[in-house]
Design a protein around this motif. Structure first.
Motif, short mmCIF file in Angstrom:
data_model
loop_
_atom_site.label_atom_id
_atom_site.label_comp_id
_atom_site.label_asym_id
_atom_site.label_seq_id
_atom_site.Cartn_x
_atom_site.Cartn_y
_atom_site.Cartn_z
N GLY A 135 24.90 4.84 -0.26
CA GLY A 135 24.07 6.01 -0.10
C GLY A 135 24.63 6.94 0.94
O GLY A 135 25.37 6.53 1.84
N LYS A 136 24.28 8.22 0.84
CA LYS A 136 24.75 9.23 1.77
C LYS A 136 23.69 10.31 1.93
O LYS A 136 22.74 10.38 1.13
N PRO A 137 23.80 11.15 2.92
CA PRO A 137 22.77 12.17 3.14
C PRO A 137 22.76 13.21 2.02
O PRO A 137 23.74 13.38 1.31
N ARG A 138 21.62 13.87 1.90
CA ARG A 138 21.50 14.90 0.88
C ARG A 138 22.50 16.02 1.12
O ARG A 138 23.07 16.59 0.19
N TRP A 163 29.59 11.37 4.05
CA TRP A 163 28.59 11.60 5.07
C TRP A 163 28.84 12.88 5.85
O TRP A 163 27.92 13.50 6.37
N ALA A 184 20.38 8.12 5.15
CA ALA A 184 20.85 8.42 3.81
C ALA A 184 19.76 9.08 2.99
O ALA A 184 18.56 8.94 3.27
N ASP A 185 20.20 9.81 1.96
CA ASP A 185 19.30 10.45 1.00
C ASP A 185 18.31 11.39 1.66
O ASP A 185 17.16 11.49 1.25
N ASP A 186 18.71 12.07 2.68
CA ASP A 186 17.86 13.04 3.33
C ASP A 186 18.74 14.07 3.99
O ASP A 186 19.86 13.78 4.42
N GLN A 187 18.25 15.27 4.15
CA GLN A 187 19.05 16.33 4.77
C GLN A 187 19.16 16.10 6.26
O GLN A 187 18.17 15.82 6.93
#
Length: 260
Positions: free
Chosen positions: A44-47, A94, A248-251
């Protein structure tokens, strides 16, 4: 005499049975993403990738390649670690690295563009949220050496190995506050191995039979440096998530001196 010739033939055939690297006569190839970085991408990685800058990631060891009885000015480790770190940041998913190593070249091109009255005005350069600093701080040679061998009646074989070590430091700094958020060090062993077999025997008063075979393998130091940087970056990402600097998965956004 025939026994010695038979022994030499067996010796050479045994060397041919040893595993040996194939000659690389193929064309150039693009380096693939390492399994470590692939695993990081799958977790997973940030938005939105965090904008970061890397001004320099230099060799701080000051060491040169060790060569017996030869004066060498070739450095022991790569001088292109800044480019390596930039590529690794891109591969991670990332971070979005901004051009800083060649900043003067970029500014010159923008100045040339601005001198053209017909050209559209360029937008301001994007600012980094995080700053990556550090460098290659150690390269230890002959950390471990050893080998094994045997010789009888002029026929012998031996195996030698050497172990070096490269160490890097990598830290993350909050541009807004100047606070060092995280700092990690990592090390990678550099292995070298040599296998050889030989025959040295006088078959008569003035006749000498000599045969020798073998090969050596050496881990490329630049790849070891790259692996050490990758390990440090993966650890930084994990520690940053544990401490709430990013997730992860968020701005990514600024929150309490960090990126969350």
């Amino acid at each position: 005499m025939k026994y010695l010739i038979l022994a030499a033939t067996m010796l050479l055939s045994s060397c041919s049975l040893l595993p040996k690297p194939q000659l690389n006569i193929s064309g150039a190839a693009i380096d693939s993403v390492s399994p470590l970085m692939q695993n990081l991408q799958q977790q997973g990685k940030p938005r939105t990738a965090i904008p970061v800058s890397v001004y320099a990631f230099r060799d701080q060891t000051g060491q040169y390649k060790p060569q017996a009885n030869v004066s060498s000015f070739s450095t022991a480790v790569t001088q292109g670690a800044t480019s390596m770190l930039t590529q690794i940041l891109l591969d991670s998913g990332w971070f979005a690295p901004l051009e800083r190593e060649g900043l003067q070249n970029l500014l010159t091109e923008r100045k040339i563009h601005g001198s053209n009255k017909k050209a559209a005005e360029l937008p301001p350069l994007k600012e980094a949220r995080l700053l990556f600093e550090g460098g290659i701080i150690g390269y230890e040679t002959n950390l471990t050496t050893g080998g094994i061998g045997a010789e009888y009646f002029g026929i012998g074989a031996s195996e030698l190995y050497r172990e070096d070590q490269v160490t890097v430091y990598l830290r993350v700094i909050d541009v807004y506050t100047g606070q060092v958020l995280l700092s990690v060090s990592s090390s990678k062993k550099v292995f070298s191995q040599e296998l050889r077999a030989g025959l040295f025997r006088y078959v008569s008063l003035n006749r000498l039979l000599e045969a020798e075979g073998g090969y050596s393998t050496n881990e490329p130091v630049q790849y070891c440096v790259k692996q050490a940087i990758e390990a440090a970056l993966v650890e930084l990402v994990e520690q940053g998530q544990q401490r709430g600097f990013w997730r992860a998965d968020d701005q990514a956004s600024l929150n309490n001196g960090g990126v969350s």
